[in-house]
Design an enzyme around this catalytic site. Sequence first.
Site, PDB file in Angstrom:
ATOM      1  N   LYS A 184       0.754  -0.834  -0.097  1.00  0.00           N
ATOM      2  CA  LYS A 184      -0.007   0.040  -0.080  1.00  0.00           C
ATOM      3  C   LYS A 184       0.804   1.351   0.034  1.00  0.00           C
ATOM      4  CE  LYS A 184      -4.150  -1.892   2.042  1.00  0.00           C
ATOM      5  NZ  LYS A 184      -5.158  -1.875   3.087  1.00  0.00           N
ATOM      6  N   ASP A 239     -10.553   2.654   2.285  1.00  0.00           N
ATOM      7  CA  ASP A 239     -10.554   1.592   3.779  1.00  0.00           C
ATOM      8  C   ASP A 239     -11.367   2.599   4.792  1.00  0.00           C
ATOM      9  OD1 ASP A 239      -9.199  -0.619   2.820  1.00  0.00           O
ATOM     10  OD2 ASP A 239      -6.913   0.375   3.497  1.00  0.00           O
TER      11      ASP A 239
END
Length: 275
Positions: free
Chosen positions: A66, A102
Amino acid sequence: MTDRYAVIGNPIAHSRSPDIHAQFAAQTGQQIRYERLLAPLDGFVAAVDAFRTAGGRGLNVTVPFKLQACDYADRLSPRAQAAGAVNTLVFGSDGVEGDNTDGVGMVRDIAGRHQTVLDGLRVLLVGAGGAARGVLLPLLQAGVAAVLIVNRTPDKARALALASADSRVTGCGFDELGKAGRFDLLVNATSAGLDDAAPPLPTSCYANARLAYDMVYGARPTPFMQIARSQGCAMSCDGLGMLVEQAAESFRIWRGVMPETEPVYQQLRQTLVAG
Ligand code: ATR
């Protein structure tokens, strides 16, 4: 031609994203193909380049890439910038856009599925790693009154609070929690659950809370959820809803249509429980 998407990570075999996106595509009539992409630990950029060259339109990015995805993107959304991490890449004719879904996924799960209005709540955010950083801005944007970040390494909690540049956010260590007052929402963003443990919160933290939210999920209630329930917290849940909601937001970014998440969530829950 069918548009191609994938989730890239290492390991990746366990990822439920292909199943989730296949259900979203069927539901909305979108013609897409969504695969799993295993990249070597030192080969993220090459794997993404190859996928793009082959006509890939976008990627979901998971552990441990990420942060590298952040560097790969030409432009970052404000929420990806705040999270310091990217879980959604969009390959357009004008470059690569990096986003992070997220946090908004968790906020939607809390507000929708768990029917908890975030506006005005006092939040205890447990943990100060990537998972905590990813949800901080969306929580603040949802109008929470205060966020206390508590972490095993207190300096990391204080640094994250400072970096947020928002006076509602403060940081501390577990031994300072006794005098911190009461919280409406507890969010476990630590990796303690991976060792089948819960973070060392004083039991008084649980009793007055409306919701104890664990960002990880599993077939059974997590240790954090079990303690929250036994200590009188009104509601506890795991992060399965967050998984489905973050996927839906990625799907919306790529395809311009928001899928219905509830049937997908229910199907995943049944599969999990059935083992
Ligand atoms: P992630 O990206 O999943 O957040 P991370 O950046 O490694 O992963 O962060 C893990 C978080 O869980 C940290 O806040 C860590 O605390 P430290 O900063 O003190 O390491 C926390 N953590 C991990 N195991 C824990 C445990 N057993 N009890 C309490 N906190 C724990």
